[in-house]
Design an enzyme around this catalytic site. Structure first.
Site, PDB file in Angstrom:
ATOM      1  CG  HIS A  41      -2.174  -2.625   6.889  1.00  0.00           C
ATOM      2  ND1 HIS A  41      -1.360  -3.759   7.031  1.00  0.00           N
ATOM      3  CD2 HIS A  41      -2.407  -2.268   5.534  1.00  0.00           C
ATOM      4  CE1 HIS A  41      -0.790  -4.101   5.953  1.00  0.00           C
ATOM      5  NE2 HIS A  41      -1.602  -3.302   4.914  1.00  0.00           N
ATOM      6  CD  GLN A 152       3.312  10.076   1.190  1.00  0.00           C
ATOM      7  OE1 GLN A 152       2.270  10.537   1.010  1.00  0.00           O
ATOM      8  NE2 GLN A 152       4.259  10.187   0.341  1.00  0.00           N
TER       9      GLN A 152
END
Length: 288
Positions: A41, A152
């Protein structure tokens, strides 16, 4: 060095009051999360900070993307810790609404993307993509970002979000960053905290299985049957006794998530999997 205070907003009305004050010409970077922030993150946050004038992050554990037997209630929630991490990286606004604020008692409108329940991840989590599509649409409507950042690791989710933006003509640029991994290859995930120490030591087998598939395809002069690629991944996973279930291994088109019969070096593919290590569900993927 003193960290600037982050502007925390717990309601839609509160956030919108500050959103309207931001100039339309300002580039707004948005990082939506469910909290329990890790380096994956934070890598997205750093990229957003470098590429935008204003950075907004959200923390919302979205109930509509969890199935009835999934971990919604126990999903880690640590708002103050996460807020401090975001403030240290220069996030300007943190939007952390309640479930009641996002889904009122009379809420009946959902975004239901056709075809995604037919993907491997969709079949294993019925209704999941409707929940993701709905909350991302709501967040984009509230925040109105210039750029939105995703990892991803959630490959099908990234394809879905790009599809939503295109189909609904949303004025937002979707940016997908590479999966951030631990030094032993394990994809970073908030759910990794569920692993016992023994399970954590075994967890790199997930990425190793994908790497074996990549090696197979890249070493072949001709196309490789998807069944052979799938068996390669499953064989590596089965070599680890703590893998209690292989939910799927999927070989798909990188852009559409439609399944492929064969894989070749030139066209490539997205190879993704979901398995359980002990009782913990892990997902990962690799792009060829």
């Amino acid at each position: 060095m003193t960290t600037a205070a982050i502007s925390l907003h717990r309601t839609i009305a509160s956030f919108r009051s500050v959103r309207r004050a931001i100039e339309r010409t300002t580039k707004i970077g948005f990082v939506p999360t469910m909290g329990a922030l890790h380096e994956g993150h934070l890598t997205l946050v750093r990229q957003a900070r470098a590429e935008n004038d204003v950075v907004v992050a959200s923390i919302f554990v979205n109930p509509t993307q969890f199935g009835p037997n999934e971990d919604f209630e126990k999903y880690p929630r640590q708002l103050q810790i996460d807020s401090d991490k975001l403030a240290a990286l220069g996030v300007d606004y943190l939007f952390a609404p309640s479930v009641n604020d996002m889904y009122g008692k009379d809420h009946v409108t959902y975004v239901d993307p056709e075809g995604f329940d037919d993907t491997s991840e969709g079949k294993s989590r019925p209704g999941h993509f409707r929940g993701v599509a709905t909350i991302v649409t709501k967040l984009f409507n509230i925040v109105q970002p210039t750029n939105a950042y995703f990892g991803q690791k959630d490959a099908a989710q990234c394809v879905l979000i790009r599809r939503i933006v295109d189909d609904l003509n949303m004025d937002v640029n979707v940016i997908v960053a590479d999966t951030v991994r631990e030094s032993d290859g394990l994809a970073m995930s908030s759910r990794n905290t569920y692993l016992t120490p023994t399970e954590r030591r075994a967890a790199p087998i997930v990425y190793q299985s994908l790497c074996a598939a990549r090696t197979l395809v890249l070493a072949s002069e001709s196309a490789v049957e998807s069944a052979v690629v799938r068996e390669t991944v499953e064989s590596v996973l089965r070599s680890e006794p703590l893998i209690s279930e292989i939910q799927y291994v999927s070989i798909d088109n990188k852009s559409t998530m439609q399944s492929l019969e064969q894989v070749n070096r030139e066209d490539g593919a997205l190879i993704s999997l979901a398995c359980k290590l002990g009782s913990v569900r892990l997902i990962d993927n690799i792009i060829i």
